[in-house]
Design an enzyme around this catalytic site. Sequence first.
Site, mmCIF file in Angstrom:
data_model
loop_
_atom_site.group_PDB
_atom_site.id
_atom_site.type_symbol
_atom_site.label_atom_id
_atom_site.label_comp_id
_atom_site.label_asym_id
_atom_site.label_seq_id
_atom_site.Cartn_x
_atom_site.Cartn_y
_atom_site.Cartn_z
ATOM 1 C CG ASP A 158 23.483 14.189 33.091
ATOM 2 O OD1 ASP A 158 23.115 13.183 33.716
ATOM 3 O OD2 ASP A 158 23.193 14.377 31.887
ATOM 4 C CD GLU A 203 17.577 11.146 31.681
ATOM 5 O OE1 GLU A 203 17.869 11.382 30.504
ATOM 6 O OE2 GLU A 203 17.836 11.930 32.604
HETATM 7 C C1 GLC Z 1 20.800 12.901 30.350
HETATM 8 C C2 GLC Z 1 21.246 11.732 31.147
HETATM 9 C C3 GLC Z 1 22.597 11.238 30.768
HETATM 10 C C4 GLC Z 1 22.833 11.412 29.281
HETATM 11 C C5 GLC Z 1 22.776 12.893 28.957
HETATM 12 C C6 GLC Z 1 22.971 13.174 27.462
HETATM 13 O O1 GLC Z 1 19.928 13.728 30.985
HETATM 14 O O2 GLC Z 1 21.178 11.860 32.564
HETATM 15 O O3 GLC Z 1 22.671 9.871 31.161
HETATM 16 O O4 GLC Z 1 24.102 10.876 28.932
HETATM 17 O O5 GLC Z 1 21.554 13.471 29.347
HETATM 18 O O6 GLC Z 1 21.892 12.652 26.724
#
Ligand code: GLC
Length: 597
Positions: free
Chosen positions: A286, A477
């Site tokens: 991530d 988030e």
């Molecule tokens: C984030 C998320 C993930 C996402 C990534 C790219 O922090 O946790 O779900 O795909 O960044 O945006």
Amino acid sequence: MKISDERAIEQLITEMTVAEKIGQMTQVSKESISPAETADNFIGSVLSGGNDNPAPNTPSRWADMVGSFLDAAADTRLGIPLVYGVDAVHGHSNVGGATIFPHNIGLGSARDEDLVRRMGQATATEMLATGVRWTFAPTVAVPQDIRWGRTYEGYGRDPGLVSRLGAAFVDGLQNPRKTGFGVLACAKHFVGDGATSWGTIVRDETPNWWDDWGENWQIDQGDARISEVVLRSVHLPPYAAAVKAGAMTVMASYSSWNGVKLHAHRGLLTDVLKGELGFSGFVVSDWMGVDQVATSYEDAVVTSINAGVDMVMVPIDYRRFIHVMARATSTGRIPLQRIDDAVRRILRAKSFARLADPDQQVPPLSVVGSAEHRSVAAEAVRRSAVLLKNDGALPLPAVSRSIDVAGKAADDIGLQCGGWTVGWQGGTGATTAGTTLLDGLRATARHDVAYDQEGWFPERDRSDVGIVCIAEPPYAEGPGDCAEPTASDEDRVVFTRMRDRSRVLILVVYSGRPLVIPDLIARADAVVAAWLPGTEGAALGELLAGVHPFEARTSQPWPGSFDALQEPGASPLYAQGHGLSLSGAGPNVQRGSGSGQ
Ligand code: GLC
């Protein structure tokens, strides 16, 4: 450059330098690198994070921007195609004018695999038109605590439902019938992201975002304190289903399992996912997920790669990452065999997506936000809205002369779309093209429809029928973690004003999770949980007017008190699976009405 089969892949690996291999394992934000720099460093992937849009944010500008990176990669020594990634989690949702579908909690209420597959196909088609060939979707979390800011990204609380819908979305994305070319899906966040406990994120010296987001960030990226039996029976099945459906990428979770970061968990990333489940694609970290593994960046990188992370979403300081990788590889801290395994998996996924295929039929840009795709989205809206309560208020009565509509959310595209829409945290107002609940009522209902955001209708002292629409503010988030999810004070004021003046009052709720609003539910004559319906809000107007039936069932239990959020066994106001049925095509609607387009 051919990567059409395993033999070609093995041949290519023998030709690649260590620098080219490390480049393939590197994903960088488009904000942090130029096309020329991606070529110079053999970068394998570039992404747009939730806010990383071109200006102006149009489909054609997206196609130009993405194309500049693809062209640069094509000019490198081996010409290994670069894959561009985005969070197309409910449509091609960064792109202005794209079709935005309901978020997954609504699709979990609709419970229809074919609908989700068709959404995947439409999303893939809009992505292909802009050159984007990888989406970080579906989220196949099984959210256990609705205080989590990512509850709405999960289909629901039932692992079987999540497995079926996640697999259907993977299939729709990767195998769209019409274009013949798919995009890479990404099952995320492996594993147990929806099982974390409130208050378990650790605020220490390792670099984390939450320091900038205040104290409400309490459960996202936390610790899943569960047994292996629960992990395997509740949270792992959706990954088995996604792998069986052919998912070629999986994203590691920021969260921990009993104190061990998933990004560092070799047992789960390698032994379970790649071994037991037979996952043959690649694991991507991530966003800065590797950084959280250890205070020493080199230790964090070595631990994550050796645990089974194959591509690192760096995504900013890629030079530091490449330097650390080169050193760790030269010293043997990361064995070359592990590097080759990661590169093999990445090349296999690029081969699967036929990125190097010269005769790709790129759809025209006009498919982005097309009427055909919006029609699928409108169907999803109608089929995801749950009728929680109905004391005879719906369908709208034929004899009333007027309908008074109130609440900012009744006419606000941003509020009906929620997070991950054009911007990471979403927005309010006319953030993109679409229709609202108010549009739908005006286009469908036979009545005179009046609207006032605050619920003031001086021309009448009473409303035959009042409709008030309330909404959570958009979030994504950890910023969406909330100890006591409920209606805002402003929405409560409008609700009370409408209750006092309406003979019949219908409450429509836009939210990423069930809200603790037992008082509002008790005082309303009908309550519709519309979740986060996306750009085709007018379809809700048709539903209320009785053009289509209510059939959805909530995929999360609906709590009646904040205390219930602390007591997992507490009985909810409405059980998971609740939802009233109501036949459609009521007596009091215009025939053949559109969805307010
Ligand atoms: C984030 C998320 C993930 C996402 C990534 C790219 O922090 O946790 O779900 O795909 O960044 O945006």
